[in-house]
Design an enzyme around this catalytic site. Structure first.
Site, PDB file in Angstrom:
ATOM      1  N   ASP A 184       0.865  -1.183   0.000  1.00 22.16           N
ATOM      2  CA  ASP A 184       0.000   0.000   0.000  1.00 22.16           C
ATOM      3  C   ASP A 184       0.897   1.227   0.000  1.00 22.16           C
ATOM      4  O   ASP A 184       2.114   1.125   0.186  1.00 22.16           O
ATOM      5  CB  ASP A 184      -0.907  -0.017   1.248  1.00 22.16           C
ATOM      6  CG  ASP A 184      -2.008   1.046   1.217  1.00 22.16           C
ATOM      7  OD1 ASP A 184      -2.315   1.580   0.132  1.00 22.16           O
ATOM      8  OD2 ASP A 184      -2.570   1.348   2.294  1.00 22.16           O
ATOM      9  N   HIS A 185       0.304   2.383  -0.196  1.00 21.62           N
ATOM     10  CA  HIS A 185       0.989   3.654   0.008  1.00 21.62           C
ATOM     11  C   HIS A 185       0.489   4.278   1.304  1.00 21.62           C
ATOM     12  O   HIS A 185      -0.717   4.320   1.545  1.00 21.62           O
ATOM     13  CB  HIS A 185       0.704   4.626  -1.142  1.00 21.62           C
ATOM     14  CG  HIS A 185       1.338   4.229  -2.434  1.00 21.62           C
ATOM     15  ND1 HIS A 185       0.702   4.353  -3.653  1.00 21.62           N
ATOM     16  CD2 HIS A 185       2.558   3.705  -2.707  1.00 21.62           C
ATOM     17  CE1 HIS A 185       1.510   3.930  -4.613  1.00 21.62           C
ATOM     18  NE2 HIS A 185       2.628   3.520  -4.064  1.00 21.62           N
ATOM     19  N   TYR A 235      -5.086   4.592   0.362  1.00 13.85           N
ATOM     20  CA  TYR A 235      -6.129   3.729  -0.233  1.00 13.85           C
ATOM     21  C   TYR A 235      -5.638   3.065  -1.530  1.00 13.85           C
ATOM     22  O   TYR A 235      -6.340   3.057  -2.533  1.00 13.85           O
ATOM     23  CB  TYR A 235      -7.425   4.516  -0.485  1.00 13.85           C
ATOM     24  CG  TYR A 235      -8.005   5.138   0.756  1.00 13.85           C
ATOM     25  CD1 TYR A 235      -8.770   4.386   1.650  1.00 13.85           C
ATOM     26  CD2 TYR A 235      -7.779   6.477   1.060  1.00 13.85           C
ATOM     27  CE1 TYR A 235      -9.301   4.955   2.803  1.00 13.85           C
ATOM     28  CE2 TYR A 235      -8.300   7.055   2.211  1.00 13.85           C
ATOM     29  CZ  TYR A 235      -9.057   6.290   3.078  1.00 13.85           C
ATOM     30  OH  TYR A 235      -9.575   6.860   4.218  1.00 13.85           O
ATOM     31  N   HIS A 236      -4.433   2.493  -1.471  1.00 11.72           N
ATOM     32  CA  HIS A 236      -3.858   1.832  -2.648  1.00 11.72           C
ATOM     33  C   HIS A 236      -3.433   0.394  -2.351  1.00 11.72           C
ATOM     34  O   HIS A 236      -2.310   0.000  -2.686  1.00 11.72           O
ATOM     35  CB  HIS A 236      -2.649   2.624  -3.165  1.00 11.72           C
ATOM     36  CG  HIS A 236      -2.980   4.003  -3.633  1.00 11.72           C
ATOM     37  ND1 HIS A 236      -2.037   5.008  -3.748  1.00 11.72           N
ATOM     38  CD2 HIS A 236      -4.157   4.559  -4.024  1.00 11.72           C
ATOM     39  CE1 HIS A 236      -2.620   6.112  -4.185  1.00 11.72           C
ATOM     40  NE2 HIS A 236      -3.907   5.864  -4.353  1.00 11.72           N
ATOM     41  N   PRO A 237      -4.284  -0.444  -1.756  1.00 14.99           N
ATOM     42  CA  PRO A 237      -3.876  -1.833  -1.504  1.00 14.99           C
ATOM     43  C   PRO A 237      -3.680  -2.578  -2.823  1.00 14.99           C
ATOM     44  O   PRO A 237      -4.425  -2.363  -3.783  1.00 14.99           O
ATOM     45  CB  PRO A 237      -5.032  -2.411  -0.692  1.00 14.99           C
ATOM     46  CG  PRO A 237      -6.215  -1.583  -1.065  1.00 14.99           C
ATOM     47  CD  PRO A 237      -5.674  -0.198  -1.318  1.00 14.99           C
TER      48      PRO A 237
END
Length: 553
Positions: free
Chosen positions: A302-303, A476-478
């Site tokens: 993620d980020h 919100y980058h899984p």
């Protein structure tokens, strides 16, 4: 009652699933069923359709799965948000609408992995273009006939966007006029997935709108997938629950393939529930093992990002737009004219930089916002302000997704293991210090007031680390939890086909082998476009010969 049969069953009507549904049904002799656990994307619901309202879906449950992580051990044991889209459009229905593709070097890196040789930037750029209609027209890097509408920032937008970009240049970083073009390093305007009428351009609007009237596409909403059905190693169908009655199981069969597009959280969860995963774990959950595949749910990435917030000395921020008495006029201008503050996600400037020369391509991303507020709409500062969202792009930290039970309605155990390496801490300390340096450039002198957060009193490594531990949030980058490749932990091959099984693919952000440098949505759509051609056994689009910038060492 006879069981319905389709050529293809797609699980998840999100950023990738809708692309596949639209492209596969271009062949009139192919039947497709699209299953979505959420509901429709109601076009009159301003929460998902108005770009400036992007925080609203994250505050509710209608459009958001609202997952929480396990206590994150390096983040003060916080249980952290992991919002994912629910409904037609998936996360493209609730995301921040930043149209950022990442860096060409990300894809060059993928293509160096065994089996992924056809994922170079030259292979992928034609599929980014195929998906896109950019409002100012196409060129070597951009499309003008695709389903996804992309809007570019206009020169007369908020003065703070221009000041923040100029400050980045004054601090010694490059300027770029297109973060998705030749030079994907530096500060500049940021494109967004918004239509010319100021509406969110989700994949439901872009892809399903052109496909949903086709007689060979069936869409079922509120359909929660229980498991994929197998005959030996062959995927043959899907068992799902429509509505809330868990006993009301429905079965549908697939003549050709099941295409799992449920995203980086739910795709590994569905695989595990279906008997595909690490066999010892599956047996411990009393699940019959269909295929032992230890990489399912592993390699999760993620980020992480944080906000540096400043007071604004001039009344030029978007603070008045947060006042209830100004919102009816903003809403009316958006609703009837498709213009104004409501028609933008307000992330109209940003950039990518390298925090040190050891990085071959940028490792830090910025989003600039002309108001001081949390991404999910909470903790708005009660005065004029602005902020930079900043975070590292390619953390070495790795997490996992694991079932908690066989119940499809129970959320899985999610652990990102954020900030688990020394590189993470070095990058975040550098990010804070570089951001402060940028914020103190002459271009921002007319606007910059005192630092609200973290606050100038926090300056030592220990103080900055504590701030990150307590305040950094997901971007919100899984991704990467069913990775492509050929090593022992790879789940799918270069076409998304699950290793060791027939008739089953995974196509979504979970199959990225390594997270990209930037927002994920554009690349997820590109991957689905590329794999759609492979499913249809079409020749790939001709490779691009457009050059890309690489910083000299």
């Amino acid at each position: 009652m006879t069981t319905q049969t389709f050529d293809y069953i797609i699980i998840g009507a999100g950023s990738a699933g809708n692309v596949l549904a639209a492209r596969l049904t271009e062949d009139a002799d192919v039947s497709v069923l699209l299953l979505e656990a959420g509901g429709p994307d109601y076009r009159l619901d301003f929460r998902t359709q108005m770009p400036a309202a992007l925080a609203y879906p994250l505050q509710g449950r209608r459009y958001n799965w609202a997952y929480l992580t396990e206590p994150e051990p390096h983040m003060n044991n916080r249980r952290m948000e992991c919002g994912r889209g629910k409904g037609l459009g998936g996360s493209s229905l609730i995301n921040g609408m930043c149209y950022i593709r990442g860096n060409a070097m990300d894809l060059e890196g993928w293509s160096k992995l065994k089996g992924l040789e056809n994922w170079t930037y030259a292979d992928c750029l034609p599929y980014y273009k195929k998906a896109e209609t950019r409002d100012i027209g196409g060129n070597d890097y951009h499309g003008d006939h695709g389903p996804v509408s992309v809007a570019t920032p206009k020169d007369n937008n908020n003065v703070l966007f221009h000041a923040m970009v100029e400050a980045g240049v004054q601090a010694g970083y490059p300027r770029t006029d297109d973060l998705n073009g030749y030079q994907q390093e530096g500060f500049g305007p940021m494109d967004r997935t918004v239509t010319k009428n100021g509406r969110r351009s989700s994949t439901a609007r872009g892809y399903l709108d052109m496909a949903k009237e086709r007689p060979n596409l069936t869409i079922i909403t509120h359909a929660m997938t229980n498991k994929i059905l197998f005959n030996g190693k062959q995927a043959i169908g899907v068992e799902y629950i429509q509505g809330a009655d868990k006993r009301d199981l429905k079965k549908v069969m697939a003549n050709k393939e099941v295409l799992l597009c449920a995203g980086a959280i739910a795709s590994p969860q569905i695989l595990q529930r279906s008997g595909v995963g690490e066999s010892t774990f599956l047996k411990s959950m009393d699940i019959d093992v269909v295929h032992d595949l230890p990489g399912v749910g592993e390699n999760l990435q993620d980020h992480l990002e944080m906000y540096l917030q400043y007071k604004c000395k001039q009344p030029v921020s978007l603070y008045p737009a947060l006042k209830w008495y100004n919102q009816p006029a903003i809403g009316a201008e958006w609703l009837f004219l498709g213009k104004g503050i409501g028609a933008s996600n307000q992330f109209e400037a940003g950039g990518f930089i390298r925090s040190s020369d050891e990085f071959e391509w940028p490792n830090i991303q910025y989003h600039f916002l002309p108001v001081a507020i949390n991404y999910n709409g909470s903790n708005a500062v009660k005065e004029h302000g602005f902020q930079a969202h900043v975070g590292s792009m390619r953390s070495p930290s790795r997490g996992h997704i694991k079932l908690k039970s066989k119940d499809p309605f129970e959320h899985p155990s999610i652990l990102f293991n954020y900030m688990s390496t020394e590189q993470d801490w070095q990058e975040f300390r550098a990010a804070i210090r570089i951001t402060r340096e940028i914020m103190h450039q002459p271009a921002l002198d007319p606007y910059r007031g005192e630092e609200i957060s973290p606050g100038k009193q926090l300056s030592t490594d220990t103080q900055l680390d504590d701030f990150v531990r307590n305040h950094a949030e997901t971007a919100y980058h899984p991704s990467c939890s069913c990775k492509m490749g050929e090593d022992d932990m790879a789940v799918v091959d270069h076409q998304g086909r699950v290793h060791g099984l027939q008739g089953l693919r995974v196509v979504d952000a979970s199959i990225m082998p390594l997270i990209i440098t930037g927002n994920l949505n554009a690349t997820t759509i590109m991957m689905a476009e590329k794999i759609a051609d492979q499913i249809r056994e079409r020749a790939p689009l001709p490779r691009s010969d457009a050059p890309f910038y690489v910083a000299s060492a």
